[in-house]
Design an enzyme around this catalytic site. Structure first.
Site, PDB file in Angstrom:
ATOM      1  CE  LYS A 207      41.493  38.388  43.769  1.00  0.00           C
ATOM      2  NZ  LYS A 207      41.932  37.788  42.487  1.00  0.00           N
TER       3      LYS A 207
ATOM      4  CE1 TYR B 297      40.460  34.917  44.448  1.00  0.00           C
ATOM      5  CE2 TYR B 297      42.205  33.578  43.357  1.00  0.00           C
ATOM      6  CZ  TYR B 297      41.036  34.378  43.368  1.00  0.00           C
ATOM      7  OH  TYR B 297      40.549  34.663  42.097  1.00  0.00           O
TER       8      TYR B 297
END
Length: 308
Positions: free
Chosen positions: A172, A142
């Site tokens: 992400k 992330y």
């Protein structure tokens, strides 16, 4: 959930419902799942991330939310990705092990952001220690440098990452550096990594350079509209896709000027869905009544291409 299916399309960054006194409200998750699937046509979720106030929750709360999303998402959702990042390595490992035990379809980890990794080797070492606690679960990084301050380029991070983290499946990518994203996609085409973009108002730009989909807060309440944008892009009908992106941007541009964050997202989701998301946890404070009135009026005023 759908084992082995590549994570793509829209992923709702879930909000954590809270009671008026600030406790997590697990009773609403079933209704929340049904709303995402039936009203927004969104079948993937990212739990305990930024929008979900994950770093403001204790370990037990994060586990309870993860369990409830996996339980309620069974046979309804395609992917339940649990964010297990934490400032403490043992806590992050504990959350990863728990996510694996409950049958999460993936885990994601944010870079530690108080004592920060200063180079690729330090960051990989941390991520590898967490991923190893869930050796059969797809692992996602992330990347959100505006909040973490960790600006190690993902292009650099991904070079050889599979050798060190065999479960690595994708990123992400919550940054506006589309050059970095494009280089990641260009250099890793053979790896079949998933690249999910995290800046909702710029999704169309990310799709143009090859992003597989997106993780974001607006897909909680604008998922159906954004899915129509994805369909238009795939045709391709770029004029129609741009129209959807411009209208989403018009709303976000308006509310950002009013002051827009997690608390305000909870307020918007509450008035759009009818599900009472409750207040945020301090140090965040509840959205003002003025914000709610103005944001609702703005959203209601938008005329979408599908006539809704």
């Amino acid at each position: 959930m759908t084992p082995g299916k590549k994570l793509q399309g829209l992923v709702a960054a879930t909000i954590t419902p809270m009671t008026p006194d600030g406790q997590i409200n697990l009773l609403l998750i079933r209704q929340y799942v049904d709303y995402l699937v039936s009203e927004q046509n969104v079948k993937n979720v990212f739990v305990n991330g930024t929008t979900g106030e994950g770093l403001s929750l204790n370990i037990q709360e994060r586990k309870q939310l993860a369990e409830e999303w996996v339980c309620q998402g069974k046979d309804k959702l395609d992917h339940v990705i649990i964010h297990v990042g934490a400032l403490s390595l043992p806590e992050s490992q504990e959350l990863a092990k728990h996510a694996a035990a409950i049958g999460a379809s993936g885990i994601a980890v944010i870079a530690p952001f108080f004592f920060k990794p200063t180079n690729k080797a330090e960051l990989i070492a941390f991520l590898q220690k967490v991923a190893s606690e869930a050796p059969a679960v797809p692992f996602y990084y992330y990347h959100i440098p505006p909040l973490t301050g960790v600006k190690i380029r993902v292009e650099e991070l991904l070079d050889g990452i599979k050798e060190q983290i065999p479960t690595f499946q994708g990123v992400k990518f919550s940054d506006t550096d589309l050059l970095d994203l494009a280089q990641c996609i260009n250099k890793n085409e053979r790896e079949q990594f998933a690249f999910l973009y995290g800046v909702d108002e710029q999704l169309l730009s990310a799709l143009a350079v090859g992003a597989d989909g997106a993780v974001g807060s607006t897909y909680n309440y604008l998922g159906r509209k954004t899915n129509l944008m994805l369909q238009a892009f795939a045709k391709p009908d770029l004029a129609l896709a741009r129209k959807y992106q411009f209208l989403t941007g018009e709303f976000l541009n308006y509310v950002i000027k009013l002051g827009f964050g997690v608390a305000q997202t909870k307020a918007v989701m509450t008035f759009v869905s009818g599900i009472p998301m409750g207040p945020p946890r301090l140090p965040l404070v509840d959205a003002s009544e003025e914000f709610v009135v103005k944001a609702k009026a703005k959203l209601d005023s938008i005329v979408w291409p599908d006539g809704d």
